[in-house]
Design an enzyme around this catalytic site. Structure first.
Site: not given
Ligand code: UDP
Ligand code: MG
Length: 201
Positions: A177, A142, A153, A166, A136, A108
């Site tokens: 970051e 996520t 979310r 984020h 978080r 992705f």
């Molecule tokens: N993402 C996505 N598809 C997936 C997993 C993640 O589009 O299957 C995107 C989503 O926007 C996510 C970002 O990638 O917030 C970063 O992924 P991460 O696993 O770091 O999740 P986060 O820390 O944002 O919860």
């Molecule tokens: Mg992340």
């Protein structure tokens, strides 16, 4: 009588020492207090909790387009965290490739880059006790389909590819970051007027 006087003097000395300690702490360059302590998540020698922990929160392009910036900020303010950095930017692919370096091999990833560069992002740095862990929880899972109601979310999105916001996922991640997104001079060290009830816990 003499014993009473000595006790009074000792109490006053102790109190003024405490006050001096507070004044010294508040006068000390906060950047020095915030940097290494925030990174390591350590406690100070006086065993005060580390209230200078910082995290990166970013309202993603879908959140900005949907005018959700204010609601995200409001949640962090009402929780008692302190805003120490804020800016709107069109994120470059270079910044994103560093920010999401662990995801570069994911299928992705190209879509993620496209989404994150599709419009402006509002990036913020929030400070407070256990702010990384708390944010978080406030942001939620996520995948919004699995996010609890009451989280950002869980309340504002339904698909993982458009999850509004984020939040850094660890102390080390937050430090990396924040350095990536902000210059040192863009972060302000300031005292809230209600510092004693929200920050000096
Ligand atoms: N993402 C996505 N598809 C997936 C997993 C993640 O589009 O299957 C995107 C989503 O926007 C996510 C970002 O990638 O917030 C970063 O992924 P991460 O696993 O770091 O999740 P986060 O820390 O944002 O919860
Ligand atoms: Mg992340």
């Amino acid at each position: 009588m003499q014993r009473y006087t000595i006790r009074r003097i000792l109490q006053q000395t102790y109190l003024s020492d405490q006050q001096t300690h507070r004044c010294l702490l508040s006068a000390f360059p906060s950047a020095l207090l915030g940097g290494p302590r925030a990174a390591a998540g350590q406690r100070s020698k006086s065993s005060l909790p580390d209230v200078r922990e910082r995290t990166l929160i970013a309202v993603k392009p879908d959140g900005v387009q949907r005018r959700l910036v204010g609601q995200v900020i409001q949640r962090f303010e009402q929780r008692g965290f302190k805003l120490v950095g804020l800016k709107m930017l069109q994120v470059s692919e270079d910044l994103l490739s560093q920010h999401y370096c662990e995801l570069r091999t994911k299928p992705f990833y190209p879509r993620l880059l496209h989404y994150m560069t599709s419009g402006p992002v509002v990036a913020m740095v929030w400070e407070g006790h256990k702010v990384v862990q708390a944010s978080r929880a406030m942001v939620g899972h996520t995948n919004p389909a699995e996010a609890q109601a009451g989280t950002v979310r869980g309340d504002f999105s339904f698909h993982v590819s458009r999850n509004v916001v984020h939040a850094s996922d660890s102390l080390e991640g937050a430090q990396r970051e924040i350095q990536l997104w902000f210059k040192g001079k863009e972060l302000l060290n300031w005292d809230c007027c209600d510092q004693s009830s929200t920050c000096d816990v």
